[in-house]
Design an enzyme around this catalytic site. Sequence first.
Site, PDB file in Angstrom:
ATOM      1  N   ASP A  39       3.348  10.596  16.690  1.00 52.63           N
ATOM      2  CA  ASP A  39       2.742  10.409  15.367  1.00 52.63           C
ATOM      3  C   ASP A  39       1.215  10.483  15.462  1.00 52.63           C
ATOM      4  O   ASP A  39       0.560  11.172  14.669  1.00 52.63           O
ATOM      5  CB  ASP A  39       3.174   9.056  14.793  1.00 52.63           C
ATOM      6  CG  ASP A  39       2.717   8.879  13.349  1.00 52.63           C
ATOM      7  OD1 ASP A  39       3.326   9.483  12.462  1.00 52.63           O
ATOM      8  OD2 ASP A  39       1.735   8.149  13.123  1.00 52.63           O
ATOM      9  N   ASP A  95      -2.292  -1.042  10.811  1.00 52.04           N
ATOM     10  CA  ASP A  95      -1.930  -1.365  12.199  1.00 52.04           C
ATOM     11  C   ASP A  95      -2.879  -2.363  12.858  1.00 52.04           C
ATOM     12  O   ASP A  95      -2.438  -3.267  13.553  1.00 52.04           O
ATOM     13  CB  ASP A  95      -1.866  -0.072  13.031  1.00 52.04           C
ATOM     14  CG  ASP A  95      -0.787   0.848  12.495  1.00 52.04           C
ATOM     15  OD1 ASP A  95       0.370   0.411  12.411  1.00 52.04           O
ATOM     16  OD2 ASP A  95      -1.111   1.986  12.107  1.00 52.04           O
ATOM     17  N   SER A 107      -5.165 -10.564  -2.894  1.00 54.93           N
ATOM     18  CA  SER A 107      -4.937  -9.143  -2.563  1.00 54.93           C
ATOM     19  C   SER A 107      -5.009  -8.270  -3.820  1.00 54.93           C
ATOM     20  O   SER A 107      -4.459  -8.634  -4.869  1.00 54.93           O
ATOM     21  CB  SER A 107      -3.554  -8.991  -1.922  1.00 54.93           C
ATOM     22  OG  SER A 107      -3.180  -7.628  -1.952  1.00 54.93           O
ATOM     23  N   GLY A 138       3.416   7.622   2.338  1.00 60.53           N
ATOM     24  CA  GLY A 138       4.192   6.741   1.477  1.00 60.53           C
ATOM     25  C   GLY A 138       4.287   7.238   0.034  1.00 60.53           C
ATOM     26  O   GLY A 138       5.338   7.132  -0.593  1.00 60.53           O
ATOM     27  N   LYS A 166      -4.673  -4.558  11.457  1.00 54.77           N
ATOM     28  CA  LYS A 166      -4.678  -5.885  10.805  1.00 54.77           C
ATOM     29  C   LYS A 166      -3.407  -6.652  11.169  1.00 54.77           C
ATOM     30  O   LYS A 166      -3.302  -7.856  10.914  1.00 54.77           O
ATOM     31  CB  LYS A 166      -4.774  -5.739   9.287  1.00 54.77           C
ATOM     32  CG  LYS A 166      -6.098  -5.147   8.819  1.00 54.77           C
ATOM     33  CD  LYS A 166      -6.447  -5.615   7.406  1.00 54.77           C
ATOM     34  CE  LYS A 166      -7.888  -5.359   7.044  1.00 54.77           C
ATOM     35  NZ  LYS A 166      -8.132  -4.074   6.389  1.00 54.77           N
ATOM     36  N   SER A 207      -3.444  -5.667  -4.261  1.00 53.99           N
ATOM     37  CA  SER A 207      -2.115  -5.087  -4.514  1.00 53.99           C
ATOM     38  C   SER A 207      -1.204  -5.998  -5.335  1.00 53.99           C
ATOM     39  O   SER A 207      -0.176  -5.549  -5.843  1.00 53.99           O
ATOM     40  CB  SER A 207      -1.416  -4.793  -3.188  1.00 53.99           C
ATOM     41  OG  SER A 207      -2.212  -3.977  -2.375  1.00 53.99           O
ATOM     42  N   HIS A 228       5.602   2.241  11.950  1.00 52.45           N
ATOM     43  CA  HIS A 228       4.852   2.923  13.012  1.00 52.45           C
ATOM     44  C   HIS A 228       4.813   1.952  14.186  1.00 52.45           C
ATOM     45  O   HIS A 228       4.725   0.734  13.986  1.00 52.45           O
ATOM     46  CB  HIS A 228       3.443   3.264  12.512  1.00 52.45           C
ATOM     47  CG  HIS A 228       2.566   3.936  13.517  1.00 52.45           C
ATOM     48  ND1 HIS A 228       2.998   4.980  14.320  1.00 52.45           N
ATOM     49  CD2 HIS A 228       1.268   3.718  13.862  1.00 52.45           C
ATOM     50  CE1 HIS A 228       1.993   5.362  15.100  1.00 52.45           C
ATOM     51  NE2 HIS A 228       0.944   4.609  14.845  1.00 52.45           N
ATOM     52  N   GLY A 238       0.840  -1.194   0.000  1.00 46.09           N
ATOM     53  CA  GLY A 238       0.000   0.000   0.000  1.00 46.09           C
ATOM     54  C   GLY A 238       0.874   1.242   0.000  1.00 46.09           C
ATOM     55  O   GLY A 238       1.914   1.278  -0.662  1.00 46.09           O
TER      56      GLY A 238
HETATM   57  N1  LIG Z   1       0.168   5.650   5.012  1.00 46.73           N
HETATM   58  C1  LIG Z   1       1.322   6.219   5.396  1.00 46.73           C
HETATM   59  O1  LIG Z   1       1.894   7.059   4.717  1.00 46.73           O
HETATM   60  C2  LIG Z   1       1.980   5.827   6.676  1.00 46.73           C
HETATM   61  C3  LIG Z   1       1.787   4.577   7.214  1.00 46.73           C
HETATM   62  N2  LIG Z   1       2.572   4.164   8.261  1.00 46.73           N
HETATM   63  C4  LIG Z   1       2.436   2.808   8.753  1.00 46.73           C
HETATM   64  O2  LIG Z   1       2.708   1.889   7.683  1.00 46.73           O
HETATM   65  C5  LIG Z   1       1.989   0.678   7.900  1.00 46.73           C
HETATM   66  C6  LIG Z   1       1.190   0.348   6.641  1.00 46.73           C
HETATM   67  O3  LIG Z   1       0.212   1.359   6.483  1.00 46.73           O
HETATM   68  P1  LIG Z   1      -0.241   1.886   5.039  1.00 46.73           P
HETATM   69  O4  LIG Z   1       0.933   1.937   4.130  1.00 46.73           O
HETATM   70  O5  LIG Z   1      -1.022   3.130   5.285  1.00 46.73           O
HETATM   71  O6  LIG Z   1      -1.209   0.710   4.594  1.00 46.73           O
HETATM   72  P2  LIG Z   1      -2.189   0.646   3.318  1.00 46.73           P
HETATM   73  O7  LIG Z   1      -3.565   0.549   3.835  1.00 46.73           O
HETATM   74  O8  LIG Z   1      -1.867   1.739   2.359  1.00 46.73           O
HETATM   75  O9  LIG Z   1      -1.753  -0.732   2.624  1.00 46.73           O
HETATM   76  C7  LIG Z   1      -1.947  -1.938   3.238  1.00 46.73           C
HETATM   77  C8  LIG Z   1      -1.387  -3.064   2.368  1.00 46.73           C
HETATM   78  O10 LIG Z   1      -1.436  -4.253   3.150  1.00 46.73           O
HETATM   79  C9  LIG Z   1      -2.091  -5.241   2.381  1.00 46.73           C
HETATM   80  N3  LIG Z   1      -2.693  -6.203   3.290  1.00 46.73           N
HETATM   81  C10 LIG Z   1      -3.862  -6.121   3.961  1.00 46.73           C
HETATM   82  N4  LIG Z   1      -4.058  -7.249   4.676  1.00 46.73           N
HETATM   83  C11 LIG Z   1      -2.982  -8.049   4.420  1.00 46.73           C
HETATM   84  C12 LIG Z   1      -2.611  -9.352   4.810  1.00 46.73           C
HETATM   85  N5  LIG Z   1      -3.409 -10.069   5.583  1.00 46.73           N
HETATM   86  N6  LIG Z   1      -1.418  -9.879   4.362  1.00 46.73           N
HETATM   87  C13 LIG Z   1      -0.611  -9.178   3.549  1.00 46.73           C
HETATM   88  N7  LIG Z   1      -0.936  -7.912   3.124  1.00 46.73           N
HETATM   89  C14 LIG Z   1      -2.105  -7.391   3.558  1.00 46.73           C
HETATM   90  C15 LIG Z   1      -3.100  -4.481   1.535  1.00 46.73           C
HETATM   91  O11 LIG Z   1      -3.519  -5.293   0.440  1.00 46.73           O
HETATM   92  P3  LIG Z   1      -4.870  -4.979  -0.395  1.00 46.73           P
HETATM   93  O12 LIG Z   1      -4.457  -4.054  -1.491  1.00 46.73           O
HETATM   94  O13 LIG Z   1      -5.346  -6.282  -0.903  1.00 46.73           O
HETATM   95  O14 LIG Z   1      -5.843  -4.337   0.565  1.00 46.73           O
HETATM   96  C16 LIG Z   1      -2.210  -3.315   1.123  1.00 46.73           C
HETATM   97  O15 LIG Z   1      -1.338  -3.679   0.096  1.00 46.73           O
HETATM   98  C17 LIG Z   1       1.138   0.913   9.157  1.00 46.73           C
HETATM   99  O16 LIG Z   1       1.879   0.439  10.246  1.00 46.73           O
HETATM  100  C18 LIG Z   1       1.035   2.444   9.220  1.00 46.73           C
HETATM  101  O17 LIG Z   1       0.819   2.965  10.501  1.00 46.73           O
HETATM  102  C19 LIG Z   1       3.550   4.951   8.799  1.00 46.73           C
HETATM  103  C20 LIG Z   1       3.769   6.205   8.311  1.00 46.73           C
HETATM  104  C21 LIG Z   1       2.933   6.779   7.290  1.00 46.73           C
HETATM  105  C1  LIG Z   2       0.203  12.190   8.932  1.00 42.92           C
HETATM  106  C2  LIG Z   2      -0.322  10.796   8.757  1.00 42.92           C
HETATM  107  C3  LIG Z   2       0.721   9.721   9.018  1.00 42.92           C
HETATM  108  O1  LIG Z   2       1.102   9.738  10.373  1.00 42.92           O
HETATM  109  C4  LIG Z   2       1.928   9.965   8.166  1.00 42.92           C
HETATM  110  C5  LIG Z   2       1.779  10.075   6.715  1.00 42.92           C
HETATM  111  O2  LIG Z   2       3.001  10.110   8.677  1.00 42.92           O
HETATM  112  C6  LIG Z   2       0.096   8.344   8.737  1.00 42.92           C
HETATM  113  O3  LIG Z   2       0.143   7.498   9.637  1.00 42.92           O
HETATM  114  O4  LIG Z   2      -0.370   8.103   7.619  1.00 42.92           O
END
Ligand SMILES: NC(=O)C1=CN([C@@H]2O[C@H](COP(=O)(O)OP(=O)(O)OC[C@H]3O[C@@H](n4cnc5c(N)ncnc54)[C@H](OP(=O)(O)O)[C@@H]3O)[C@@H](O)[C@H]2O)C=CC1
Ligand SMILES: CC[C@](O)(C(C)=O)C(=O)O
Length: 342
Positions: free
Chosen positions: A192, A84, A52, A135, A86, A54, A109, A27
């Site tokens: 955060d 988080d 998935s 991201g 999941k 993705s 995170h 993601g």
């Molecule tokens: N978004 C951000 O910019 C930020 C996120 N974080 C942290 O990064 C981590 C990921 O968050 P984020 O990038 O937002 O997540 P997203 O929701 O963007 O992406 C999640 C991904 O995980 C996949 N997924 C879901 N369930 C499973 C599973 N059972 N097994 C394998 N893959 C799975 C999804 O697949 P599908 O496409 O099929 O749903 C998708 O590819 C978290 O810990 C978050 O707190 C930290 C800083 C910033």
């Molecule tokens: C500001 C949102 C964030 O904390 C980030 C992009 O850093 C998140 O968890 O998505």
Amino acid sequence: MPAKIYTEKDASLAPLKGKTCAVIGFGSQGHAHALNLKESGVNVIIGLYPGSKSRKVAEEKGLKVYDTAEAVKKADVIFVAVPDTKIPDVFNKDIKPNLVKGKTLLFSHGFAIHFKTITVPADVNVIMVAPKGPGHIVRRQYTEGKGVPALIAIYQNADKQAKKIALAWAHGIGGTRGGVLETTFKEETETDLFGEQTVLCGGTSALVQAGFEVLVEAGYSPEMAYFECLHELKLIVDLMNESGIAGMRFSISETAKWGDVKVGPKIIDKSVKKRMKEALKDIQTGKFAKEWVRETKTGYKKFNKLLKDGEKHPIEKTGARLRSLMPWIKKRDIKGQQASYS
Ligand SMILES: NC(=O)C1=CN([C@@H]2O[C@H](COP(=O)(O)OP(=O)(O)OC[C@H]3O[C@@H](n4cnc5c(N)ncnc54)[C@H](OP(=O)(O)O)[C@@H]3O)[C@@H](O)[C@H]2O)C=CC1
Ligand SMILES: CC[C@](O)(C(C)=O)C(=O)O
């Protein structure tokens, strides 16, 4: 004493040489880390569940995709890039049974570790590399030769190599270009959550919507209100990002400066700070985390409704029309991501 900031000269990819790095999830963060690391020369594979959404996206980017358990078995470093709440299911089913001594578990995170929604065996490293930005921007900036600053943290240092691995990963995703700061899982998690709720996402979205509503309710056109409260916000924040609040004030008119310092503190007054402190307390005591986990376990009903309400706010329709007149504003395909959660 100012905190040490690690930059390009402090890091190398050597600690990842010969290692296989699995990114579980593709993601926002997952795709950015995976593609940046791959282009930096790291051996990256992807782990996803069967079916998935993705999977196709990652394969089209030239990445080898395995079922999660298989990817964990093959990898030395495992980045848990799934949402988080999941993480416990994925971790207990597919990751934990395949973790052996010497592997490194990486998060961007600290939610799952800090709030103890999972328990990791003591003989693996547990580290964090958390870019301080979304991201999609981590990816975009890397391709532009820039880098989003990042935090690193060490929770378990089983093989005494944990910090070297974290710094190498931060380097590979472009973090050391922008600067890397060492913190703890606790500090990253609490700050955060505080930032995203009060200033970055929650506070700003509510401020922009309120400003838009006040102008429209007073009889001004929605287009006028959009330019004033949303479009120009980026231009002002870009100046803050480049040269601080004082630097931004250098570029605005004398009258704007007076309105800024005289009226601004009356809008964001002590009562706002008081509520920010309450939000921080709820984060520190674990109340927010408990409620959020409960919401996800009871079908995301309130969450989906609030997101839907946000999408229906009139500022979205006005904004979409005005942005279409500005081809230089990057068009993003966000349809899939606006689907409801389950
Ligand atoms: N978004 C951000 O910019 C930020 C996120 N974080 C942290 O990064 C981590 C990921 O968050 P984020 O990038 O937002 O997540 P997203 O929701 O963007 O992406 C999640 C991904 O995980 C996949 N997924 C879901 N369930 C499973 C599973 N059972 N097994 C394998 N893959 C799975 C999804 O697949 P599908 O496409 O099929 O749903 C998708 O590819 C978290 O810990 C978050 O707190 C930290 C800083 C910033
Ligand atoms: C500001 C949102 C964030 O904390 C980030 C992009 O850093 C998140 O968890 O998505």
